[in-house]
Design an enzyme around this catalytic site. Structure first.
Site, PDB file in Angstrom:
ATOM      1  N   ASP A 149      21.498 -44.125  69.607  1.00  0.00           N
ATOM      2  CA  ASP A 149      20.677 -43.544  68.548  1.00  0.00           C
ATOM      3  C   ASP A 149      19.893 -44.558  67.736  1.00  0.00           C
ATOM      4  O   ASP A 149      19.060 -44.176  66.916  1.00  0.00           O
ATOM      5  CB  ASP A 149      21.567 -42.737  67.586  1.00  0.00           C
ATOM      6  CG  ASP A 149      22.012 -41.442  68.224  1.00  0.00           C
ATOM      7  OD1 ASP A 149      21.224 -40.890  69.002  1.00  0.00           O
ATOM      8  OD2 ASP A 149      23.139 -41.000  67.944  1.00  0.00           O
ATOM      9  N   HIS A 160      30.535 -47.458  68.418  1.00  0.00           N
ATOM     10  CA  HIS A 160      30.773 -46.383  69.380  1.00  0.00           C
ATOM     11  C   HIS A 160      32.255 -46.352  69.695  1.00  0.00           C
ATOM     12  O   HIS A 160      32.892 -47.394  69.772  1.00  0.00           O
ATOM     13  CB  HIS A 160      29.970 -46.625  70.668  1.00  0.00           C
ATOM     14  CG  HIS A 160      29.856 -45.406  71.513  1.00  0.00           C
ATOM     15  ND1 HIS A 160      30.809 -45.052  72.442  1.00  0.00           N
ATOM     16  CD2 HIS A 160      28.906 -44.448  71.545  1.00  0.00           C
ATOM     17  CE1 HIS A 160      30.448 -43.923  73.007  1.00  0.00           C
ATOM     18  NE2 HIS A 160      29.307 -43.532  72.495  1.00  0.00           N
TER      19      HIS A 160
END
Ligand code: ACO
Length: 423
Positions: free
Chosen positions: A364, A307
């Site tokens: 996710d 991320h």
């Protein structure tokens, strides 16, 4: 914001003072707004790795400590105690609704849940295999033609209505796109159902096999939507703020945000995660796959990992992982992809490649497994993300418009051919 301190920059024998801006959580930034005027220099930061593009009061993320708060409230508390529509209200309006406001908002959502009958025909003309994200972003753009009061003043004044229209109607459109794709009749929204129950019913009810709405399914969908509702200046929200700064109408702006979200490095990752897990499950070679994602010469990545902001566990992934296990257990669902996901996570978290780069599971990594368990097809995963992110996009649009933000127009450093013409 008024600076309390200044940093000194020495450049070309000149010293200039740069205001230091401190956020409410102690984050510091240098205001370089006058830099070019004072020195002739611009700053370079491709990908905005180190650029705060705006001031915002909506969401706080601390990537080092794994913190996510909406309007000052930890996301853990919101998923525990609140409904998605309350969180939507919180993001757009700045505070949770009281009982009266909640009733009014629910009524507005209900009144705006039907898709204009003329718009329904559009669905008939997309090719059967079209991706629902493409269908949905097109339909949202078309809203401006059906509800044409889209000049800036009307949109600002009608923000309640536009919010309700987007949050409620787009949910109906998403279910409609799915029903069309499988050749089943469209199911209309029902005023007696909650936001999440309504969506599940529109997706799965049929005249021949009535859908039984499980409270566990409603609960976990509510959690997933809250967890995806906003994430400050991510790619799609930045798109919304950028396009919105040109005073484009809200529908076109949201449609653009949706297109940004569809990319595999952003919202499209949840679909890619499940495809990746399925591939590994079929081929059975986890080690070989891990070698591939670590190979500099191979573009493959461990989808659902890494991320831009989180350099520790993504707090959303922590919640989803636990909820995913609980939900599958309660519904007595055995999904082999969950075993593969856990195996991959275990390997990655003890592998120096991932440790040294601070790569952890993101939101996710487990969400697709939950969506599968809910019966939602893979090509609808990113649509689910988009439904959830609508309040965040609207909140950022509203905030940006309210601040009379200047049109977004970055500079560049030209590195192309020199002009040979003598002037
Ligand atoms: N698998 C393998 N290596 C990775 C991964 C990954 N998932 N993510 C990052 N890396 C490596 C990069 O190759 C790079 O290595 P290097 O330093 O040797 O060159 C290093 O880690 C840093 O990666 P960047 O791409 O520079 O990080 P950036 O902040 O630009 O990208 C992103 C973040 C796009 C999320 C990236 O981690 C990624 O592609 N992850 C997989 C896709 C994904 O899950 N996206 C969903 C993100 S969450 C969201 O949008 C809701």
């Amino acid at each position: 914001m008024k600076p309390a301190e200044f940093a000194t920059l020495k450049i070309d024998d000149k010293e200039i003072e740069l205001p230091v801006i401190t956020g409410t959580e102690g984050e510091k930034g240098l205001d370089i707004g006058m830099l070019r005027k004072q020195t002739g220099y611009v700053t370079i930061d491709p990908g905005f790795m180190n650029t705060a593009a705006c001031y915002s009061k909506i969401t706080f993320v601390d990537g080092e400590r794994g913190i996510l708060r909406y309007r000052g409230i930890p996301v853990e508390e919101l998923v525990d105690k609140h409904l998605f529509i309350e969180v939507a209200y919180l993001l757009v309006h700045g505070s949770l609704p009281n009982e009266e406001e909640k009733v009014e908002f629910s009524k507005l959502l209900n009144r705006n849940s039907l898709v204009h009958e003329d718009m329904r025909h559009f669905f008939d003309h997309f090719p059967r295999g079209a991706h629902p994200m493409h269908i949905l972003s097109t339909m949202i753009n078309a809203l401006a033609a059906f509800y044409p009061n889209v000049d800036l003043l009307s949109m600002k004044e009608d923000i309640e209505l536009s919010t309700a229209r987007l949050i409620s109607m787009v949910r109906t459109m998403a279910a409609m796109a799915y029903k069309k794709s499988i050749g089943e009749p469209v199911v209309y929204p029902r005023q007696d159902l909650s936001y999440c129950a309504n969506f599940l019913n529109m997706m799965f009810d049929s005249p021949v096999v009535p859908y039984k709405i499980a409270p566990e399914a409603v609960r976990i969908l509510n959690i997933l939507l809250i967890l995806h509702a906003d994430h400050e200046q991510n790619c799609s929200t930045t798109t919304v703020r950028t396009i919105g700064s040109a005073q484009v109408n809200l529908y076109a702006t949201i449609s653009a945000g949706m297109s940004a979200l569809s990319g595999p490095l952003h919202g499209g990752a949840n679909q890619e995660v499940v495809e990746m897990l399925g591939y590994i499950e079929r081929t059975g070679n986890v080690e070989k796959f891990m070698q591939k994602v670590k190979d500099k010469n191979n573009p493959a990545r461990l989808m659902g990992f890494g991320h831009r902001v989180y350099k520790t566990f993504d707090p959303r992934a922590v919640i989803i992982k636990k909820e995913c296990h609980d939900f599958l257990r309660k519904m007595k669902i055995k999904d082999p992809l969950l075993d593969v996901a856990m195996q991959l996570e275990k390997i990655a978290l003890s592998d120096d490649y991932f440790i040294s780069r601070h790569l952890y599971p993101n939101v996710d990594f487990y969400s697709g497994i939950v969506y599968r368990a809910l019966g939602i097809p893979e090509n609808m995963f990113t649509v689910m993300f988009a439904l959830a992110r609508l309040p965040g996009w609207i909140a950022h649009w509203k905030e940006m418009i309210g601040m009379n933000t200047k049109i977004v127009r970055p500079r560049q450093i030209y590195v192309g051919k020199r002009c040979k013409t003598k002037l």
